[in-house]
Design a protein around this motif. Structure first.
Motif, PDB file in Angstrom:
ATOM      1  N   PRO A 224       0.837  -1.210   0.000  1.00 13.53           N
ATOM      2  CA  PRO A 224       0.000   0.000   0.000  1.00 13.53           C
ATOM      3  C   PRO A 224       0.869   1.256   0.000  1.00 13.53           C
ATOM      4  O   PRO A 224       1.938   1.280   0.612  1.00 13.53           O
ATOM      5  CB  PRO A 224      -0.774  -0.104   1.314  1.00 13.53           C
ATOM      6  CG  PRO A 224      -0.649  -1.523   1.744  1.00 13.53           C
ATOM      7  CD  PRO A 224       0.627  -2.040   1.150  1.00 13.53           C
ATOM      8  N   ILE A 225       0.402   2.293  -0.697  1.00 11.53           N
ATOM      9  CA  ILE A 225       1.184   3.531  -0.779  1.00 11.53           C
ATOM     10  C   ILE A 225       1.445   4.111   0.601  1.00 11.53           C
ATOM     11  O   ILE A 225       2.486   4.695   0.844  1.00 11.53           O
ATOM     12  CB  ILE A 225       0.501   4.562  -1.694  1.00 11.53           C
ATOM     13  CG1 ILE A 225       1.480   5.673  -2.037  1.00 11.53           C
ATOM     14  CG2 ILE A 225      -0.758   5.116  -1.078  1.00 11.53           C
ATOM     15  CD1 ILE A 225       1.069   6.532  -3.193  1.00 11.53           C
ATOM     16  N   SER A 226       0.519   3.925   1.540  1.00 14.31           N
ATOM     17  CA  SER A 226       0.712   4.472   2.884  1.00 14.31           C
ATOM     18  C   SER A 226       1.899   3.832   3.596  1.00 14.31           C
ATOM     19  O   SER A 226       2.516   4.445   4.458  1.00 14.31           O
ATOM     20  CB  SER A 226      -0.554   4.308   3.717  1.00 14.31           C
ATOM     21  OG  SER A 226      -0.902   2.941   3.809  1.00 14.31           O
ATOM     22  N   ASP A 227       2.256   2.610   3.229  1.00  9.19           N
ATOM     23  CA  ASP A 227       3.402   1.936   3.841  1.00  9.19           C
ATOM     24  C   ASP A 227       4.736   2.444   3.284  1.00  9.19           C
ATOM     25  O   ASP A 227       5.777   2.254   3.901  1.00  9.19           O
ATOM     26  CB  ASP A 227       3.321   0.423   3.629  1.00  9.19           C
ATOM     27  CG  ASP A 227       2.226  -0.221   4.455  1.00  9.19           C
ATOM     28  OD1 ASP A 227       1.633   0.479   5.303  1.00  9.19           O
ATOM     29  OD2 ASP A 227       1.978  -1.418   4.256  1.00  9.19           O
ATOM     30  N   LEU A 228       4.707   3.093   2.132  1.00 12.36           N
ATOM     31  CA  LEU A 228       5.933   3.565   1.521  1.00 12.36           C
ATOM     32  C   LEU A 228       6.473   4.818   2.203  1.00 12.36           C
ATOM     33  O   LEU A 228       7.646   5.133   2.119  1.00 12.36           O
ATOM     34  CB  LEU A 228       5.710   3.861   0.033  1.00 12.36           C
ATOM     35  CG  LEU A 228       5.275   2.681  -0.826  1.00 12.36           C
ATOM     36  CD1 LEU A 228       5.003   3.142  -2.243  1.00 12.36           C
ATOM     37  CD2 LEU A 228       6.331   1.584  -0.808  1.00 12.36           C
ATOM     38  N   PHE A 229       5.594   5.548   2.869  1.00  9.07           N
ATOM     39  CA  PHE A 229       5.962   6.822   3.480  1.00  9.07           C
ATOM     40  C   PHE A 229       5.548   6.836   4.943  1.00  9.07           C
ATOM     41  O   PHE A 229       4.831   7.725   5.388  1.00  9.07           O
ATOM     42  CB  PHE A 229       5.290   7.975   2.739  1.00  9.07           C
ATOM     43  CG  PHE A 229       5.605   7.999   1.271  1.00  9.07           C
ATOM     44  CD1 PHE A 229       6.827   8.461   0.825  1.00  9.07           C
ATOM     45  CD2 PHE A 229       4.689   7.549   0.344  1.00  9.07           C
ATOM     46  CE1 PHE A 229       7.126   8.488  -0.528  1.00  9.07           C
ATOM     47  CE2 PHE A 229       4.980   7.573  -1.008  1.00  9.07           C
ATOM     48  CZ  PHE A 229       6.200   8.050  -1.444  1.00  9.07           C
ATOM     49  N   ILE A 230       6.028   5.892   5.713  1.00  8.55           N
ATOM     50  CA  ILE A 230       5.608   5.731   7.100  1.00  8.55           C
ATOM     51  C   ILE A 230       5.834   7.001   7.911  1.00  8.55           C
ATOM     52  O   ILE A 230       4.998   7.394   8.708  1.00  8.55           O
ATOM     53  CB  ILE A 230       6.307   4.516   7.732  1.00  8.55           C
ATOM     54  CG1 ILE A 230       5.808   3.239   7.066  1.00  8.55           C
ATOM     55  CG2 ILE A 230       6.076   4.473   9.235  1.00  8.55           C
ATOM     56  CD1 ILE A 230       6.541   1.988   7.453  1.00  8.55           C
ATOM     57  N   ASP A 231       6.952   7.700   7.712  1.00  7.45           N
ATOM     58  CA  ASP A 231       7.249   8.897   8.489  1.00  7.45           C
ATOM     59  C   ASP A 231       6.890  10.192   7.760  1.00  7.45           C
ATOM     60  O   ASP A 231       7.199  11.273   8.242  1.00  7.45           O
ATOM     61  CB  ASP A 231       8.741   8.936   8.851  1.00  7.45           C
ATOM     62  CG  ASP A 231       9.116   7.816   9.817  1.00  7.45           C
ATOM     63  OD1 ASP A 231       8.248   7.374  10.586  1.00  7.45           O
ATOM     64  OD2 ASP A 231      10.269   7.386   9.782  1.00  7.45           O
ATOM     65  N   THR A 232       6.254  10.082   6.602  1.00  9.61           N
ATOM     66  CA  THR A 232       5.919  11.251   5.805  1.00  9.61           C
ATOM     67  C   THR A 232       4.412  11.317   5.592  1.00  9.61           C
ATOM     68  O   THR A 232       3.812  10.343   5.148  1.00  9.61           O
ATOM     69  CB  THR A 232       6.613  11.173   4.423  1.00  9.61           C
ATOM     70  OG1 THR A 232       8.011  11.001   4.624  1.00  9.61           O
ATOM     71  CG2 THR A 232       6.350  12.410   3.610  1.00  9.61           C
ATOM     72  N   PRO A 233       3.788  12.474   5.883  1.00 10.69           N
ATOM     73  CA  PRO A 233       2.345  12.588   5.623  1.00 10.69           C
ATOM     74  C   PRO A 233       2.048  12.427   4.138  1.00 10.69           C
ATOM     75  O   PRO A 233       2.824  12.876   3.292  1.00 10.69           O
ATOM     76  CB  PRO A 233       2.011  14.005   6.076  1.00 10.69           C
ATOM     77  CG  PRO A 233       3.146  14.452   6.914  1.00 10.69           C
ATOM     78  CD  PRO A 233       4.352  13.689   6.466  1.00 10.69           C
ATOM     79  N   VAL A 234       0.938  11.792   3.814  1.00  9.08           N
ATOM     80  CA  VAL A 234       0.488  11.622   2.433  1.00  9.08           C
ATOM     81  C   VAL A 234      -0.869  12.297   2.303  1.00  9.08           C
ATOM     82  O   VAL A 234      -1.765  12.046   3.105  1.00  9.08           O
ATOM     83  CB  VAL A 234       0.379  10.125   2.064  1.00  9.08           C
ATOM     84  CG1 VAL A 234      -0.165   9.957   0.655  1.00  9.08           C
ATOM     85  CG2 VAL A 234       1.734   9.441   2.213  1.00  9.08           C
TER      86      VAL A 234
END
Length: 52
Positions: A6-16
């Motif tokens: 999932p795209i949300s897992d690619l940026f764990i420390d970055t808001p999407v």
């Protein structure tokens, strides 16, 4: 990471954020940084432009 990550897992420390939600129906949003106003715009081609 794989094709089903999932795209949300690619940026764990970055808001999407979804640009279409941020810009609303007119495709424009104002962003303030250090008392400077920037405009975020979605073009007809579906690209994002950030201008000062």
């Amino acid at each position: 990471m794989n094709i089903q990550t999932p795209i949300s897992d690619l940026f764990i420390d970055t808001p999407v954020h979804d640009a279409k939600i941020i810009t609303g129906k007119n495709g424009l949003a104002r962003i303030v940084l250090n008392n400077q106003i920037y405009t975020l715009r979605i073009t007809r081609a579906g690209k994002l432009i950030l201008t000062k």
